[in-house]
Design a protein around this motif. Structure first.
Motif: not given
Length: 120
Positions: A34-44
């Protein structure tokens, strides 16, 4: 041909990108994916800010810093609207929840719709 493509890539870059790839794969396969999803959401989100800032500085006479400030304010408008909506509708939701809780309340004596006594 292959050497011409990789001539500008140093050994340190290869090691760094390899470690990054190993870290991403390890995170994706772990229980912390789920940390990857947080990272991708922040990048988006930041890509949205960059796009807004770029468009604003082209259309309006704003400096880069002011463009970022206005872009972040624009991106926070939906959040502000949601918070205001939740604040306005809170008493109605609370009243509805109290009515539902009252409807679920059952007294200690049983009440049956089609009750016919077995013994008279």
């Amino acid at each position: 041909m292959l050497m011409a493509i990789f001539s500008n890539i140093s050994l340190v870059s290869i090691i760094g990108y390899s470690l990054l790839a190993v870290g991403l794969i390890a995170t994706a396969l772990s229980s912390q994916r789920y940390l990857l999803l947080y990272t991708l959401a922040g990048m988006s989100y930041w890509a949205l800010i960059e796009g807004l800032q770029s468009g604003l500085t082209r259309m309006l006479p704003l400096s880069d810093w002011n463009g970022y400030v206005v872009a972040m304010l624009i991106s926070w408008l939906p959040l502000a609207g949601w918070v205001i909506y939740r604040g306005i509708s809170a008493p109605q939701r609370r009243k509805r929840a109290q009515e539902q809780a009252k409807a679920k309340y059952i007294e200690h004596t049983p009440v049956y719709k089609d009750y016919e006594p077995k013994y008279q």
